[in-house]
Design an enzyme around this catalytic site. Structure first.
Site, PDB file in Angstrom:
ATOM      1  N   SER B 328       0.800  -1.228   0.000  1.00  0.00           N
ATOM      2  CA  SER B 328       0.000   0.000   0.000  1.00  0.00           C
ATOM      3  C   SER B 328       0.830   1.273   0.000  1.00  0.00           C
ATOM      4  O   SER B 328       0.262   2.360  -0.105  1.00  0.00           O
ATOM      5  CB  SER B 328      -0.906   0.000   1.226  1.00  0.00           C
ATOM      6  OG  SER B 328      -1.646  -1.202   1.276  1.00  0.00           O
ATOM      7  N   ASP B 352     -17.524   0.006  -0.959  1.00  0.00           N
ATOM      8  CA  ASP B 352     -16.677  -1.132  -0.592  1.00  0.00           C
ATOM      9  C   ASP B 352     -17.444  -2.106   0.281  1.00  0.00           C
ATOM     10  O   ASP B 352     -17.649  -1.837   1.470  1.00  0.00           O
ATOM     11  CB  ASP B 352     -15.439  -0.618   0.160  1.00  0.00           C
ATOM     12  CG  ASP B 352     -14.669  -1.760   0.810  1.00  0.00           C
ATOM     13  OD1 ASP B 352     -14.690  -2.883   0.254  1.00  0.00           O
ATOM     14  OD2 ASP B 352     -14.049  -1.529   1.859  1.00  0.00           O
TER      15      ASP B 352
END
EC number: 3.4.16.4
Lengths: 367, 623
Positions: B328, B352
């Site tokens: 990330s 999400d």
């Protein structure tokens, strides 16, 4: 029906040249044995190379000069192509790319072949023209000389390219290159060199040129050999220390005692007398070469023979001059004496050409 | 070819050549006279001089190796110096019998068989000029020196010589950054200028020592000496002093380095800190390290074997050669690519549910948070490190644009200015996959590239650099170790183009999101930023360890631990005037926020807060 020819002429050998070559080979044997630290293995190898060289020389001598003349342009183009091939696919060693490796065979150095092709090419070009050459012919001759010289310069191999260039220029000079051109070239050289120095060369290149001109400024590199070889030569005195008695050379002070610096070994062991005798033998070879040049019956043969002879002299002169500290250090072996097969074969091939020119005279058509 | 018929006058041609031949003969005789005169001069006029030199066994030119430049950190603390040491030198030409000499030396100096074998190898391996002595045994003790002195008459060709040997006072602490020197090997022999290295037995092998070899080495000097037959120098005829190598000053700060190593503790990993404004590397930690002093005069088989076979890989330079999936820590760059190309806006949202699916595909690409974050915009996606959002963004960008942007940030390229061993990493593209794998690019691979997984591999150095680039708002400064070398700066001619965004405000937007990672309520690294008197920006990450990348030995207990994710963190501070950018990678540390970010925080504090307790290493003192 031909008149019966003398024996030597029938086998196309010049007895005088052969004799002088054998004398030099014998000297080489003695000096090499001493310089190599009594290595018989080295002696055998050099002997074998000498035998090969003699065979090549005799073979070349069988061909008529006219035959050589006919194939010269093709040989020139082939030589150029090999030189280009060296730059593209050549084998690199010690930072220079000079060899072509033929798979399954040996490494081979095309610039070596060019040493013979170059004088032939200029002789071929000028031989069919009225001498002395006009400006246009001179210009084209210079192109013929310049191309391979530049290619070899790129390898890089300054010494060889200069020697090969010289062999072409000699043919041009013998052809009666007019004095005004010679003077013109010399005058033009000065500003060209100055311009190169101030505008083209990098600092490190200048330093290299300076070391080249004055090796003693680089005592760990080129100058190291010079300092040692001068000590070896100088300590030889008039009569020398005697065969196998040289101390300088035997203590490995001379890193290239058996190749380029072999004359130092000879000078230490045989003194001034030995050196002078050797120089005399060389002068006899050169005298014979010039005699053959004068006797040659057409311009091609004359220019070729003369150029080969003068180049031979340059080898001798540059080598001795360099080892005695008169000239910059360039990798030039002492003809027929230094250890090394390649240069031996090339030199003997040159003598083969001289013999061919001399022994085929009677068959040359007149006019 | 048609040409005008020309009558060749052979007689006249022959006369022309004849005149030139005569001329040449005269010329040649004159030159030969010159040669003979030269020989006469050397052999008769200078005979006395030369034969004297020859008698005394002769002029001898000895190289005098230059002292190698020292290496300092930015505060002037020595990282690499030259320490006087007594070595045993052998001149082969003067040794009557090598075997007896070595046998005698072995008993005198109490050398092991391996020592003797190594010494013999040194003597044969080294290229040397005739009569040059070669050091074969190093760091002789006073007693050993005395024993040789007493037995000198039995040891022709053997001498004790004082010389300088490279010494690294901080041993393992700077081994990877500074590198080390070692004996010149065959390959290097072919590469180096033989004259410049005459008398020098060492050359830079890794790190700064190798990269700046030319500057550190200096210029060789020489001595012309007269020696007698036994090799003793009678007098020095001439001496040209060597020019010492340049001293190098690095950007590295030993105190910050100490803080970084301390913060990393006993864990394996890499920490690199860069000053964004200059690209200077302030700290460079690859842990564990090794003692470079072992390599200088030649490492023993046992020592080398231990280092090479260690499961912890101390010889492995994790900073510039460690290839890890960046995870990330690249999301902020993917976000910038999304804004700059216009495929998303700052406010566009993605829902999400805990996973992402490509249209018409059944495969579920999971978010790390299985329960999902609900509606997510870009700011929140960075703060929460939301995978689903970035799957969607990567899908919209496509691999080509992703590759383009990431490359501009330096991922998959060599970014450093002077770190010799740097690996390029890998930013995958269609073309790369076609060449390397002989396969087309699949859409799913774009998704996992969007969260820094899959084929993508980056070095900690690249991550620190890309973070500094963001702190600089797109201005490229290649990371460098060298501050200056006695006034000379490293060559910066090949700096890549700066990253220009169509809207400069996007930098601020992304930096604000990274700030919220540290200081926001839901930030993944908020615990590491608590009570900070300055504002910092960061991004956490984890990198999956599928298999042990370089492990060789099998040890099931250790293996399990080594299957855990690597913990990553990148960040810079302070936000409004970035002074330091950091990348931290903790091998098998699992959580970027919990494990890697606190390391960075300690570096920030040490660098930015003036009243920090100074931390330092203890240097190995010279004997």
């Amino acid at each position: 029906m031909h008149r019966r020819q003398p024996f030597w002429q029938r086998i196309h050998v010049d007895p005088w040249l052969l004799l002088l070559i054998l004398v030099l080979a014998t000297v080489a044997g003695f000096v090499l044995y001493s310089a190599s630290g009594r290595s018989t293995a080295m002696l055998y190898r050099q002997g074998a190379a000498f035998a090969v060289g003699l065979a090549v020389m005799l073979t070349i001598a069988q061909f008529q000069p006219r035959f050589m003349q006919r194939w010269t342009p093709l040989a020139y183009l082939g030589g150029l192509m090999l030189l280009v091939a060296v730059l593209v696919v050549g084998t690199e060693a010690k930072g220079a790319q000079r060899w072509l490796t033929i798979p399954g065979m040996m490494r081979f150095q095309p610039s070596e072949v060019m040493k013979l092709i170059m004088p032939m090419s200029v002789a071929w070009y000028l031989g069919r023209r009225t001498l002395p050459p006009s400006f246009k012919y001179v210009f084209i001759s210079l192109l013929i000389i310049g191309l391979p010289v530049l290619l070899i310069l790129k390898q890089p191999d300054l010494g060889t390219s200069l020697l090969i260039g010289a062999s072409g220029v000699f043919a041009l000079l013998l052809a009666g290159l007019r004095w005004r051109y010679i003077l013109g070239a010399l005058v033009a050289l000065v500003p060209a060199a100055l311009a190169m120095w101030f505008f083209v060369l990098h600092g490190y290149q200048k330093r290299r040129v300076l070391t080249f001109l004055n090796p003693e400024s680089d005592p760990l590199g080129a100058g190291w050999n010079i300092i040692q070889s001068k000590a070896a030569i100088g300590s030889g005195g008039i009569y020398g220390k005697g065969w196998l008695q040289g101390t300088q050379s035997h203590l490995d002070f001379l890193p290239e005692g058996h190749t380029d610096f072999i004359i130092a070994v000879l000078a230490e062991e045989f003194g001034l007398v030995g050196v002078c005798l050797l120089i005399c033998v060389y002068l006899l070879v050169i005298a014979r070469g010039l005699y053959i040049t004068l006797q040659a019956q057409d311009s091609f043969s004359k220019l070729l023979a003369g150029s080969i002879t003068l180049t031979f002299f340059v080898y001798v002169f540059v080598n001795i001059g360099m080892v005695s500290g008169l000239l910059p250090v360039v990798g030039v072996p002492l003809p027929l004496i230094s250890y090394g097969g390649t240069s031996l074969v090339t030199l003997l091939s040159g003598f083969g050409i001289l013999m061919s020119i001399h022994t085929h005279r009677k068959w040359m058509p007149q006019g | 070819m048609a040409k005008p018929i020309q009558l060749k006058d052979h007689l006249s041609d022959a006369r022309t050549v004849q005149r030139r031949v005569v001329l040449a003969a005269v010329f040649m005789l004159a030159l030969v006279a010159g040669l003979v005169a030269r020989m006469y001069y050397l052999q008769v006029v200078q005979y006395e001089y030369h034969s004297t030199l020859s008698e005394n066994n002769r002029v001898h030119v000895q190289p005098v190796p230059p002292p190698r430049g020292r290496i300092y950190d930015r505060n002037g603390i020595v990282l690499a110096e030259n320490r006087p040491s007594f070595s045993l030198n052998i001149t082969r030409e003067r040794v009557t019998d090598l075997d007896t000499t070595f046998a005698l030396l072995q008993s005198l100096l109490e050398l092991s068989d391996e020592d003797v074998e190594r010494s013999q190898r040194r003597l044969t391996q080294t290229r040397r000029r005739p009569f040059e002595s070669v050091p074969v045994v190093f760091e002789l003790s006073d007693e050993q020196i005395a024993r040789i002195a007493v037995n000198q008459f039995r040891l022709p060709g053997v001498e004790v010589q004082a010389s300088f040997v490279r010494h690294y006072p901080f041993a393992e602490h700077f081994a990877h950054a500074v590198g080390y020197v070692g004996r010149i090997n065959e390959q290097e022999m072919a590469r180096i200028d033989q004259v410049a290295y005459a008398g020098t037995h060492y050359i830079g092998k890794t790190g700064i020592e190798r990269y700046y070899e030319d500057w550190l080495h200096g210029t060789v000097g020489y001595e012309e000496v007269e020696t007698n037959a036994r090799g003793r120098v009678l007098r020095v005829l001439k001496r040209i002093d060597p020019e010492p190598g340049r001293d190098l000053t690095l950007h590295l700060d030993s105190r910050l380095q100490a803080v970084a190593e301390h913060a990393l503790g006993n864990r394996r990993g890499a920490v690199i800190a860069i000053e964004p404004e200059t690209g200077g590397v302030l700290a460079y930690v690859s842990q564990p390290g090794f003692n470079p002093n072992l390599f200088v005069t030649g490492i023993s088989y046992a020592d080398y074997g231990a280092l090479r076979d260690s499961l912890d890989q101390p010889l492995f330079n994790r900073v510039v050669r460690g290839l890890y999936p960046p995870g990330s820590t690249i999301k902020q760059m993917v976000a910038l690519a999304g804004l700059d190309t216009g495929v998303v806006t700052r406010t566009s949202r993605v829902f999400d549910p805990g996973f992402y699916q490509l249209p018409n595909h059944s495969h579920k690409y999971r978010n790390w948070n299985r329960s999902g974050d609900g509606w997510v915009d870009m700011h929140l996606a960075i703060v929460r490190s939301n995978d689903t959002y970035f799957y969607d963004l990567a899908h919209k960008l496509g691999i080509d644009r992703l590759h383009d942007y990431m490359t501009r940030f330096g991922i998959g390229t060599r970014v450093s200015l002077d770190m010799h061993e740097e690996a390029a990493g890998l930013m995958p593209s269609r073309e790369w996959k076609r060449n390397a794998r002989r396969q087309p690019w699949y859409p799913g691979e774009t998704l996992i590239a969007g969260i820094g997984q899959g084929y993508m591999l980056a070095t900690p150095l690249q991550l620190a650099h890309s973070t500094a680039l963001i702190a600089n708002r797109g201005v490229w400064k290649r990371p460098r170790l060298l501050l200056h070398a006695e006034g000379m700066a490293p060559d910066e001619s090949e700096t890549p183009d700066n990253v220009h965004l169509r809207n400069d405000g996007d930098w601020d937007f992304i930096i604000a999101a990274m700030e919220a990672v540290m200081h926001g309520e839901r930030g993944t690294a908020r615990s590491a930023a608590q009570n900070a008197p300055y504002r910092m920006a960061g991004k956490t990450g984890t990198a999956q360890v599928v298999a042990i990348a370089q492990g060789e030995k099998y040890d099931s207990a250790a293996l399990q631990e080594r299957h855990r994710d690597h913990a990553l963190f990148v960040g810079f501070a302070p936000v409004d005037d970035p002074k330091i950018a950091v990348a931290v990678m903790v091998e098998n540390g699992e959580s970027g926020g919990r494990v890697a970010a606190p390391v960075a925080r300690q570096l920030f504090d040490a660098w930015l807060l003036p009243d920090q307790e100074p931390m330092s290493f203890t240097a190995e003192t010279s004997q």
